[in-house]
Design an enzyme around this catalytic site. Structure first.
Site, mmCIF file in Angstrom:
data_model
loop_
_atom_site.group_PDB
_atom_site.id
_atom_site.type_symbol
_atom_site.label_atom_id
_atom_site.label_comp_id
_atom_site.label_asym_id
_atom_site.label_seq_id
_atom_site.Cartn_x
_atom_site.Cartn_y
_atom_site.Cartn_z
ATOM 1 N N ILE A 65 55.806 49.892 13.780
ATOM 2 C CA ILE A 65 56.510 49.449 14.982
ATOM 3 C C ILE A 65 56.139 48.010 15.326
ATOM 4 O O ILE A 65 57.008 47.186 15.614
ATOM 5 C CB ILE A 65 56.206 50.388 16.163
ATOM 6 C CG1 ILE A 65 56.668 51.811 15.838
ATOM 7 C CG2 ILE A 65 56.879 49.891 17.438
ATOM 8 C CD1 ILE A 65 56.198 52.862 16.816
ATOM 9 N N ASP A 95 44.882 43.449 14.294
ATOM 10 C CA ASP A 95 44.995 44.726 13.595
ATOM 11 C C ASP A 95 43.855 44.821 12.598
ATOM 12 O O ASP A 95 43.436 43.802 12.034
ATOM 13 C CB ASP A 95 46.348 44.840 12.880
ATOM 14 C CG ASP A 95 46.693 46.284 12.507
ATOM 15 O OD1 ASP A 95 45.967 46.872 11.677
ATOM 16 O OD2 ASP A 95 47.671 46.815 13.046
ATOM 17 N N PRO A 146 48.114 53.482 17.848
ATOM 18 C CA PRO A 146 48.020 54.908 18.203
ATOM 19 C C PRO A 146 46.847 55.137 19.146
ATOM 20 O O PRO A 146 45.919 54.320 19.216
ATOM 21 C CB PRO A 146 47.789 55.586 16.853
ATOM 22 C CG PRO A 146 47.094 54.539 16.040
ATOM 23 C CD PRO A 146 47.688 53.227 16.460
ATOM 24 N N ASN A 149 40.230 53.563 20.881
ATOM 25 C CA ASN A 149 41.019 52.629 21.691
ATOM 26 C C ASN A 149 41.515 53.229 23.001
ATOM 27 O O ASN A 149 42.405 52.682 23.638
ATOM 28 C CB ASN A 149 42.189 52.045 20.874
ATOM 29 C CG ASN A 149 43.137 53.105 20.360
ATOM 30 O OD1 ASN A 149 43.351 54.131 20.980
ATOM 31 N ND2 ASN A 149 43.728 52.851 19.200
ATOM 32 N N ARG A 192 50.966 54.447 23.881
ATOM 33 C CA ARG A 192 50.483 55.610 24.621
ATOM 34 C C ARG A 192 49.890 55.124 25.943
ATOM 35 O O ARG A 192 49.228 54.084 25.996
ATOM 36 C CB ARG A 192 49.423 56.386 23.830
ATOM 37 C CG ARG A 192 49.979 57.236 22.697
ATOM 38 C CD ARG A 192 50.806 58.399 23.221
ATOM 39 N NE ARG A 192 51.277 59.289 22.167
ATOM 40 C CZ ARG A 192 52.463 59.210 21.589
ATOM 41 N NH1 ARG A 192 53.287 58.221 21.938
ATOM 42 N NH2 ARG A 192 52.822 60.082 20.670
ATOM 43 N N ASP A 249 56.866 52.444 28.597
ATOM 44 C CA ASP A 249 57.675 53.632 28.349
ATOM 45 C C ASP A 249 56.790 54.868 28.312
ATOM 46 O O ASP A 249 57.241 55.951 27.949
ATOM 47 C CB ASP A 249 58.420 53.471 27.017
ATOM 48 C CG ASP A 249 59.464 54.559 26.792
ATOM 49 O OD1 ASP A 249 60.258 54.817 27.711
ATOM 50 O OD2 ASP A 249 59.479 55.158 25.693
ATOM 51 N N GLU A 267 51.371 61.677 31.745
ATOM 52 C CA GLU A 267 52.797 61.984 31.750
ATOM 53 C C GLU A 267 53.124 63.433 31.400
ATOM 54 O O GLU A 267 54.246 63.890 31.633
ATOM 55 C CB GLU A 267 53.551 61.066 30.787
ATOM 56 C CG GLU A 267 53.268 61.283 29.332
ATOM 57 C CD GLU A 267 54.028 60.302 28.438
ATOM 58 O OE1 GLU A 267 54.735 60.774 27.533
ATOM 59 O OE2 GLU A 267 53.932 59.080 28.645
ATOM 60 N N HIS A 295 59.592 57.544 28.806
ATOM 61 C CA HIS A 295 59.334 57.874 27.398
ATOM 62 C C HIS A 295 60.654 58.082 26.654
ATOM 63 O O HIS A 295 60.851 59.088 25.964
ATOM 64 C CB HIS A 295 58.462 59.124 27.281
ATOM 65 C CG HIS A 295 57.649 59.165 26.013
ATOM 66 N ND1 HIS A 295 56.332 59.552 25.990
ATOM 67 C CD2 HIS A 295 57.983 58.879 24.733
ATOM 68 C CE1 HIS A 295 55.879 59.501 24.744
ATOM 69 N NE2 HIS A 295 56.866 59.096 23.964
#
Length: 335
Positions: free
Chosen positions: A154, A173, A206, A211, A234, A258, A263, A295
């Protein structure tokens, strides 16, 4: 294979039925999987769950005792599943990886553009016949620095989109993508430099123990005062207590997401009549520089087709070989 689909949404059922083509016996329930609804899986050897379902160790033990042997996740993330207990019980779990990176990245870009160009306020004003421009000042994306945290499937699409706008891209990353460096005006650097130097920051990692609350008080403090922070990954990657303080103190410019850290009991349901009791979410939504969507990034025709296809393929492979390529083993994940 006899499958029970938890958290089934009306809009996704046709995609699952089409992909299945009567190969497997599929039933649907709108109920989310939890300790109380697990008993609905009696008589099924497989269940399919979504990100809002609770597959904790107690639920997994119940599913196993009821005869369930396979769990097909209709999402890429699987942080809602206790993988180690599943592995120990003998349950096989598979996700739907890489079902539509473009759908998620495009949602991130949409949130960024909407916040930067004050589209929600502009729409509200125009519907009240107010055509003044005083409160609608924005900046060009062209020439600005975008920070991308996570450049996997993504994040790499988001980098390409931002490169198309003419942005300079800083990225962080653990596994750099050399193609992005070459073709997208992208530079890998430390998380601190991404936070300090970026005009816009987008999260594409993720959720893991490592994290959880990655974007905390210290890292929010590193960011530019007018930064727009975007989260389509997330909710729990962002420390919402620290986020609310930063919004209150105006030490960041705006937040678009989102996802939300709590949630599970809120999203995918209509609370317009009874309201919500989550005071933190109420406070978050009270800020005009916050844009939260429910979401919905995965809700594109292409993404739903791919999720359904991959879910059925996982079942097909399990039925034929008792294993599948998307299977998640406890030894292969860092939890």
């Amino acid at each position: 294979m006899k499958l029970l689909v938890y958290s089934a949404k009306d809009f996704e059922i046709p995609f699952l039925n089409k992909a299945n083509d009567n190969k497997h016996k599929i039933d649907f329930t709108q109920d989310a999987l939890n300790t109380e609804t697990a008993m609905q899986a009696v008589g099924y050897n497989a269940v399919s769950i979504f990100s809002g379902d609770d597959a904790n160790n107690i639920v997994l033990k119940k599913l196993w005792d009821f005869g369930v042997r396979y769990i097909a996740v209709r999402a890429t993330g699987f942080n809602n599943i206790h993988i180690k207990p599943a592995y120990q019980l003998g349950l096989k779990v598979a996700n739907a990886p890489n079902y539509s990176p473009h759908a998620i990245a495009e949602q991130a870009a949409t949130l960024l553009l909407a916040l930067n160009r004050n589209l929600i306020l502009a729409d509200q004003q125009v519907h009240n016949y107010n055509f003044l421009l005083d409160n609608l000042m924005a900046v060009n994306l062209h020439g600005k620095t975008v920070g991308i945290i996570g450049t996997g499937n993504i994040g790499s699409v988001m980098a390409k989109i931002m490169n198309g706008f003419g942005c300079k891209i800083l990225a962080n990353d653990i596994e750099p993508d050399n193609d992005l460096v070459e073709f997208c005006n992208l530079t890998y650097t430390s998380l601190e430099k991404v936070c300090r130097k970026s005009d816009f920051i987008s999260l594409h990692i993720p959720l893991s123990y490592q994290n959880h609350s990655l974007i905390n008080k210290k890292r929010l403090g590193w960011m530019k005062k007018n930064v727009i922070l975007i989260n389509t990954a997330r909710g729990a990657i962002v420390d919402h207590k620290a986020l609310l303080q930063a919004l209150k103190d105006r030490t960041i410019g705006a937040y678009g997401a989102d996802v939300y850290e709590k949630e599970n009991d809120l999203f995918f349901r209509d609370h317009s009549v009874d309201g919500i009791s989550d005071e933190q979410l109420k406070l978050l939504l009270s800020y005009k520089n916050v844009l939260l969507t429910p979401h919905q990034a995965f809700v594109t025709e292409e993404a739903l087709e791919n999720i359904a296809r991959i879910t059925i393929q996982n079942l097909d492979e399990w039925e034929l070989h008792d294993s599948c390529k998307n299977e998640i083993g406890y030894k292969t994940v860092s939890l």
